[in-house]
Scaffold this motif. Structure first.
Motif, PDB file in Angstrom:
ATOM      1  N   MET A   1     -31.435 -15.028  94.151  1.00  0.00           N
ATOM      2  CA  MET A   1     -30.936 -13.962  93.287  1.00  0.00           C
ATOM      3  C   MET A   1     -31.750 -13.902  92.002  1.00  0.00           C
ATOM      4  SD  MET A   1     -27.181 -13.433  91.491  1.00  0.00           S
ATOM      5  CE  MET A   1     -26.282 -13.365  93.021  1.00  0.00           C
ATOM      6  N   ALA A   2     -32.144 -12.689  91.616  1.00  0.00           N
ATOM      7  CA  ALA A   2     -32.897 -12.477  90.381  1.00  0.00           C
ATOM      8  C   ALA A   2     -32.171 -11.460  89.518  1.00  0.00           C
ATOM      9  CB  ALA A   2     -34.320 -12.040  90.707  1.00  0.00           C
ATOM     10  N   GLU A   3     -32.911 -10.763  88.671  1.00  0.00           N
ATOM     11  CA  GLU A   3     -32.305  -9.845  87.703  1.00  0.00           C
ATOM     12  C   GLU A   3     -31.526  -8.725  88.388  1.00  0.00           C
ATOM     13  OE1 GLU A   3     -33.684  -6.890  84.045  1.00  0.00           O
ATOM     14  OE2 GLU A   3     -35.159  -8.079  85.152  1.00  0.00           O
ATOM     15  N   LYS A   4     -32.086  -8.176  89.474  1.00  0.00           N
ATOM     16  CA  LYS A   4     -31.413  -7.072  90.151  1.00  0.00           C
ATOM     17  C   LYS A   4     -30.061  -7.512  90.709  1.00  0.00           C
ATOM     18  CE  LYS A   4     -31.832  -3.988  94.125  1.00  0.00           C
ATOM     19  NZ  LYS A   4     -32.665  -3.594  95.296  1.00  0.00           N
ATOM     20  N   GLY A   5     -30.032  -8.660  91.365  1.00  0.00           N
ATOM     21  CA  GLY A   5     -28.778  -9.154  91.905  1.00  0.00           C
ATOM     22  C   GLY A   5     -27.767  -9.450  90.820  1.00  0.00           C
ATOM     23  N   ALA A   6     -28.244  -9.992  89.683  1.00  0.00           N
ATOM     24  CA  ALA A   6     -27.336 -10.274  88.571  1.00  0.00           C
ATOM     25  C   ALA A   6     -26.757  -8.993  88.004  1.00  0.00           C
ATOM     26  CB  ALA A   6     -28.082 -11.051  87.487  1.00  0.00           C
ATOM     27  N   ALA A   7     -27.591  -7.943  87.907  1.00  0.00           N
ATOM     28  CA  ALA A   7     -27.108  -6.667  87.378  1.00  0.00           C
ATOM     29  C   ALA A   7     -26.032  -6.072  88.270  1.00  0.00           C
ATOM     30  CB  ALA A   7     -28.281  -5.703  87.228  1.00  0.00           C
TER      31      ALA A   7
END
Length: 708
Positions: free
Chosen positions: A304-310
């Motif tokens: 998980m990166a920024e997109k998943g966190a958003a």
């Protein structure tokens, strides 16, 4: 000398042959497009003059043309291009009779090289003459030049340099297609203008023609040509856009829908290590929206990166149930941490436990976490272990702790806190009332940092129950200050100082302070790997006798030796409340094992004893066997691995197990010793007898490669 000349000529001919094959392979693919683009005059300058020069050589080598050359090269010019000096050759022939044998060999080698080069060029010209006739005429009409030869070695070097240079530039800058450049006339005009401004003075710039040909041959651009930004395209061009997001296949969506069903139907869900990726995590995050069932979810190691966190923050906006969120081992980084913490700073989601360990979070992400802690009063446990938080980020978090009284557990092991960060935490804790568990292991804090931290803890308005400072380079000075803190600690239950450098001198003040403390609540002490020798063992023994609450003591990897073991054995023989004693790799040998084995005959509290790696041999194993024959109603686990025990010791232990089938032992470690199959069979027979007499009891004997 003649044999040396022939050998050298053969090696050079092989090298030329390999190089020629490589250049021809590339030329067959690129030649038609090169000639067509050169004839149209649709050129576009590249970024550097060096690469433009490589383009000219490449065109000359592959096509046999040079738009700037007025006539075909002479034989002398060809020799000079190949690196041979005709005057030097004549001079050598003139002085041949006066030269040494080495000079004669050199002259013959030069002659062979010239002959080989000429033959190669003739064969190449004959092969390409019919194919390139029309191409040369088109290029001459466009550029005003006439055919000229080029050296094979120079062409090969130019081809390799041009191809790889162009490939690298395509990654860095310049657009393509219709939006990247204008029409063919516009590109030709811009090319002519650059050629004039560069001092060439000619509208028909041969370098531009070579560049245009090279771009066409390697597939650059389309329609209106490559849209580079001039000679500085590689420096001034904007970064390439990120790749488009991956689309999930139908099968992937089907699997993720099953994951979403788990989240919607279970109270605690573990999705660890499923490799969902950023897109998959973003997809399943929707299952947390308006979810009134799931209270804990684990996304460990899913990429998980920024997109998943958003997307996760969007899904959690209406969630009123989730209490534990584990995102360990992902790729959030600073940006992902910012997105998540900005949401948690103002959201009403009831998350109390947040795990962000191993996410590549640095100081910028730590600053966002600190801001979240100032505003969020619900999170009670925060794990930031194994990130990249330096002292600057630690200072930000420390300042937030001075204002936050809700956080009770903070884990920052495996970062870069250092002495500055530890000092800031110590200062912040003076005004903090909520923190009760602090883990700073593996942060290279050192004596200075621990001294400042311990002084801050002495004024802490709250009360720590657990403090972990393992692997921080702590020495004598820190041991004394930690002793002063331990004397005042009201609720300290667990203290971990594993793998430091206390030594005997640092061990004494710490153990004395803990032993003298009235109404102590200390339950677990880890001082393993601190280079404590026989001189420090009495202080530990005194602590065992005086501290009635101490049940777990780890003192492995300290060279206390037989004398130290004797002191510890005296403490546990008739007193103490220890349940677990670990003394692995303490250099006990057979005498130290004898002291401990004798004490175990009378001890009524210890259930776990670890004496691995002490070279107790058969004599030490037999000593423990004698103790097991008597009573040992409490001993449930005994580990004697890595002790050079042989069959004799195994036989003694097997007899002890047979004679005392009512003993409480359920785990016996004998791994990595020198026990043969005969000793293993004896232990197996003893195990069968014990389990036959006690049907409800299972005895596990660990022999290393196999469990019997």
């Amino acid at each position: 000398s003649h044999s040396l000349v022939r050998a050298e000529a053969g090696r050079r001919a092989q090298r030329r042959s390999r190089l020629s094959a490589a250049v021809q392979a590339v030329g067959r693919r690129a030649r038609p497009a090169l000639c067509q683009a050169a004839a149209r005059g649709r050129g576009q300058p590249l970024a550097t003059a060096g690469f433009r020069l490589c383009g000219v050589f490449l065109c000359g080598a592959w096509l046999g043309v040079s738009p700037s050359a007025p006539a075909r090269m002479s034989a002398e010019d060809a020799e000079l291009e190949l690196g041979f000096d005709p005057t030097l050759k004549k001079k050598k022939k003139k002085d041949k009779t006066e030269s040494a044998p080495a000079d004669e060999a050199a002259e013959e080698l030069d002659d062979l090289e010239l002959d080989l080069g000429a033959k190669k060029k003739k064969k190449k010209k004959k092969k390409k003459k019919a194919e390139d006739g029309q191409v040369k005429a088109a290029v001459e009409q466009q550029s005003g030049g006439v055919p000229a030869g080029a050296g094979l070695a120079l062409a090969g070097a130019a081809a390799v340099a041009a191809y790889f240079g162009f490939t690298k530039m395509r990654k860095g800058g310049g657009g393509g297609g219709d939006s990247g450049g204008g029409s063919g006339a516009e590109v030709a005009a811009a090319t002519a203008q650059r050629a004039q401004s560069g001092g060439g003075g000619a509208v028909n710039d041969p370098l531009a023609a070579a560049e245009a040909s090279l771009r066409a041959a390697l597939g650059e651009g389309g329609g209106g040509g490559g849209g580079g930004s001039g000679d500085s395209a590689d420096l001034d061009a904007p970064p390439a856009p990120p790749p488009p997001p991956k689309k999930l296949t139908r099968a992937q969506k089907s699997q993720l829908n099953g994951v979403m069903s788990e989240i919607r139907s279970q109270e605690a869900v573990s999705l660890a290590g499923r490799g969902m990726g950023d897109e998959g995590c973003a997809y399943v995050a929707d299952a947390l929206a308006l979810n009134d069932v799931c209270a804990a979810v684990d996304f460990t190691s899913n990429g998980m990166a920024e997109k998943g966190a958003a997307q996760l923050t969007v899904a959690l906006e209406g969630n009123e149930k989730l209490e534990e969120l584990v995102l360990s081992g992902n790729s959030l980084g600073d940006e992902g941490a910012k997105v998540l913490c900005e949401f948690l700073a103002s959201s009403a989601v009831p998350i109390e436990i947040l795990n962000l360990s191993s996410n590549g979070i640095g100081d910028e992400g730590a600053a966002a976490i600190a801001e979240m802690l100032r505003r969020n009063t619900r999170i009670t446990s925060l794990d930031l272990s194994n990130n990249m938080i330096d002292y600057e980020g630690t200072v930000d978090i420390a300042k937030a702790l001075a204002e936050n009284s809700a956080l009770s557990e903070l884990k920052m092991s495996g970062n870069y806190v250092g002495s500055v960060g530890a000092s800031a935490l110590g200062e912040a804790l003076k005004g903090n009332e909520g923190l009760s568990q602090l883990n700073l292991s593996g942060n290279d804090i050192g004596d200075e940092g621990v001294v400042q931290l311990a002084r801050g803890l002495q004024e802490h308005k709250g009360a720590l129950t657990s403090l972990d400072l393992g692997n921080n380079g702590i020495g004598v000075a820190a041991g004394k200050e930690l002793g002063a803190y331990a004397a005042k600690a009201k609720k300290l239950q667990k203290l971990n100082l594993y793998m430091n450098e206390l030594g005997d001198e640092g061990c004494y003040p710490l153990c004395d302070a803990l032993a003298k403390k009235k109404k102590s609540k200390l339950e677990s002490l880890d001082i393993g790997g601190n280079n404590i020798g026989p001189g420090g063992a009495p202080a530990i023994a005194n602590l065992i006798k005086e501290c009635e609450t101490l049940t777990n003591l780890e003192m492995g990897y300290n060279p206390v030796g037989p004398k130290g073991a004797e002191a510890i054995a005296g403490a546990i023989k008739y007193g103490g409340a220890l349940d677990t004693l670990r003394m692995g790799w303490c250099k006990l040998d057979k005498d130290g094992a004898g002291h401990l084995a004798d004490a175990m005959r009378y001890n009524e509290s210890i259930s776990v004893l670890d004496v691995r790696g002490n070279v107790i041999a058969d004599e030490g194993c037999a000593a423990f066997a004698r103790s097991l024959r008597i009573v040992c109603e409490k001993m449930r686990e005994l580990d004697m691995g890595y002790n050079e025990i042989k069959d004799k010791g195994a036989y003694a232990m097997a007899e002890a197990l047979k004679q005392n089938t009512d003993a409480a032992l359920v785990e016996l470690g004998m791994a990595n010793n020198y026990i043969s199959k005969f000793g293993s069979v004896a232990l197996l027979e003893a195990k069968d007898i014990v389990e036959e007499i006690n049907p409800d009891r299972t005895l596990n004997i660990n022999m290393g490669a196999e469990m019997v």
